[in-house]
Write an enzyme that holds these catalytic residues in place. Structure first.
Site, short mmCIF file in Angstrom:
data_model
loop_
_atom_site.label_atom_id
_atom_site.label_comp_id
_atom_site.label_asym_id
_atom_site.label_seq_id
_atom_site.Cartn_x
_atom_site.Cartn_y
_atom_site.Cartn_z
N LEU A 24 73.78 -3.71 50.62
CA LEU A 24 72.79 -3.76 51.69
C LEU A 24 71.98 -2.48 51.76
CD1 LEU A 24 73.13 -5.11 55.26
CD2 LEU A 24 72.57 -2.69 54.99
N LEU A 25 70.67 -2.64 51.83
CA LEU A 25 69.74 -1.54 52.06
C LEU A 25 69.25 -1.61 53.50
CD1 LEU A 25 66.64 -0.51 49.96
CD2 LEU A 25 66.29 -1.50 52.23
N ASN A 26 69.12 -0.45 54.17
CA ASN A 26 68.37 -0.45 55.43
C ASN A 26 67.47 0.77 55.52
OD1 ASN A 26 71.29 0.41 56.07
ND2 ASN A 26 70.31 1.03 57.97
N ASP A 27 67.53 1.61 56.52
CA ASP A 27 66.48 2.58 56.82
C ASP A 27 66.07 3.45 55.63
OD1 ASP A 27 67.44 1.61 59.20
OD2 ASP A 27 67.88 3.57 60.09
N GLN A 43 69.30 4.18 53.33
CA GLN A 43 70.63 3.75 53.72
C GLN A 43 71.10 2.66 52.76
OE1 GLN A 43 72.44 4.65 57.27
NE2 GLN A 43 71.73 6.22 55.87
N TYR A 86 74.64 8.54 57.74
CA TYR A 86 73.64 7.76 58.45
C TYR A 86 72.25 8.42 58.35
CZ TYR A 86 76.87 4.28 60.32
OH TYR A 86 77.75 3.24 60.45
N SER A 87 71.27 7.81 58.98
CA SER A 87 69.87 8.14 58.74
C SER A 87 69.51 9.59 59.08
CB SER A 87 68.96 7.20 59.53
OG SER A 87 69.01 5.91 58.98
N ARG A 146 71.68 10.26 66.99
CA ARG A 146 71.53 10.15 65.54
C ARG A 146 70.08 10.26 65.09
NH1 ARG A 146 73.79 5.15 67.23
NH2 ARG A 146 72.31 3.41 67.33
N ASP A 147 69.92 10.25 63.77
CA ASP A 147 68.63 10.16 63.08
C ASP A 147 67.79 11.43 63.23
OD1 ASP A 147 69.57 7.55 62.80
OD2 ASP A 147 68.34 6.79 64.43
#
Length: 425
Positions: A24-27, A43, A86-87, A146-147
């Site tokens: 899975l790919l996300n941000d 991600q 995480y991002s 986060r981020d």
């Protein structure tokens, strides 16, 4: 020419969009131009098509058109990032590439229980040395902080913004300040007293950027109530921006425009930007904010063991206090269509047309794009429910640019003021 040069032919499912070969790919994360190359980190869970584990995947390019897939840039290895990288974002300083990210910790049952803001450094943009946790978790906030995103202010100080969920469950963006890039002081909420109607319970992926001399704050609220009457906030979570001004003395951002969604389609979330060598501000977003049930229903998972893509890179401008978007010139290879030949625009390709006529196009088995007067609608049969949903924009929709890939459509209209993205299968 392949989009990703080192993928096996049978794995190259997308023509214009970056995608994972497994999992899975996300941000998008850490977007940066460094030592002659464009870097897109992202991600990635290479172990499964779910969100239970995260590391930073890595694409690199010389020209923003042809990309090479590199080995994992960052993976869990410390106590504070044991459950996931995480991002976060990137910053170039003293000829080194620094990346900032959120480390995640889970308990024995797999529940996320803590987060930490962390950083790493690289001499070559490929191999990173972790520098550890930057500062203690702020008081008055849940684990959901986060981020990180970092920039240098006009006063020479460094600022970091973070998405946050306070104990009162009203989404926030907090800001830290540093004079030496190593020691950071919490300045508090960046938006205290502002944006009360779009804060939800959590604000993710904040980005403070400048475009055409305008300061823009982008963020992704979670928990907004849908406004179906005005076709706003209708996705699972949403992403938008405000134009305004950041006061470096008070560390406060004052909005000067209303909150506008960045993309009015079905799938767009957690965008991030980079500055190209010629000064262009270029943005990628995640085309895949879905429920677990919807993710499980997508054909890429069943057929190939991977899910989700990034949007094409989009060049940003500000016109009349509105942020406009267009695909970067490097990737454009557009076919001009006449009004009587629009059905050709349903095949994989890039299409431009200009017509005052009404029209309708069908993509795959579940997505329809139609124009009626000054309204442009995306209508899709949701895979898990079988019900139809609509996303709609109103404006000057005569001029149309479509980027059609194997399972994603991006639509640009109203001189780039309106953009709509949707997956289809």
């Amino acid at each position: 020419m392949p989009l990703v040069t080192n993928d096996a032919e049978q794995q190259r499912y997308e023509n214009y969009h970056l995608y994972p070969t497994e999992g899975l790919l996300n941000d998008p994360n850490g977007l940066v131009y460094f030592k002659g190359k464009y870097h897109v980190f992202y991600q990635l869970n290479p172990k499964a098509c779910d969100h239970k584990y995260k590391e930073w995947g890595h694409f690199v390019s010389d020209d923003l058109k042809t990309w090479e897939r590199l080995e994992t840039a960052l993976e869990p290895s410390l106590a504070d990032d044991a459950a996931g990288i995480y991002s976060g974002a990137a910053y170039v300083k003293d000829d080194k590439l620094y990346v900032f990210y959120t480390g995640n910790v889970r308990d024995a049952e797999g529940h996320s229980v803590a987060s930490a803001q962390m950083w790493a450094v690289s001499e070559d943009g490929v191999h990173f040395e972790k520098l550890g946790t930057m500062f203690p978790h702020p008081e008055g906030y849940t684990k959901d902080v986060r981020d990180p995103m970092v920039w240098q202010g006009e006063n020479g100080h460094y600022f970091m913004v973070l998405g946050a969920r306070p104990d009162n469950n009203i989404g926030d963006i907090i800001v830290y300040e540093s004079t030496d890039f190593e020691n950071w002081e919490l300045r508090g909420s960046m938006i205290e007293g502002e944006l009360a109607d779009v804060r939800g319970y959590m604000l993710e992926c904040p980005g403070f950027i400048e475009v055409d001399g305008k300061q823009i704050l982008m963020f992704s609220p979670q928990g907004l109530e849908p406004d179906h009457a005005n076709h706003r906030y209708e996705n699972i979570h949403n992403t938008g921006y405000v134009i305004g001004h950041f006061d470096e003395e008070t560390a406060h951002f004052t909005p000067e425009s209303e909150f506008k969604e960045v993309d009015d389609g079905f799938e767009f979330y957690a965008p991030q930007t980079m500055i190209a060598p010629n000064g262009r501000r270029i943005m990628w977003g995640w085309a895949g904010m879905m429920t677990p049930e919807r993710e499980a229903a997508t054909s890429t998972i069943a057929d190939a063991g991977w899910v989700h893509v990034l949007t094409v890179p989009r060049e940003l401008h500000v016109v009349d206090n509105v942020m406009t978007q267009k695909p970067i010139d490097e990737i454009l290879d557009v076919t001009e269509l006449e009004a009587h030949n629009l059905q050709g625009a349903t095949a994989v390709g890039q299409y431009h047309f200009n017509t005052t006529d009404d029209w309708s196009l069908v993509f795959g088995d579940d997505l329809r794009l139609e124009r009626r007067g000054d309204e442009l609608s995306m209508i899709r049969n949701q895979w898990e429910s079988g019900e139809y949903e609509i996303r709609q924009v109103t404006g000057d929709v005569d001029d149309m640019l479509l980027i059609v890939d194997v399972d994603i459509v991006e639509v640009y209209t109203d001189q780039g003021r309106k953009v709509m993205t949707a997956r289809y299968f």
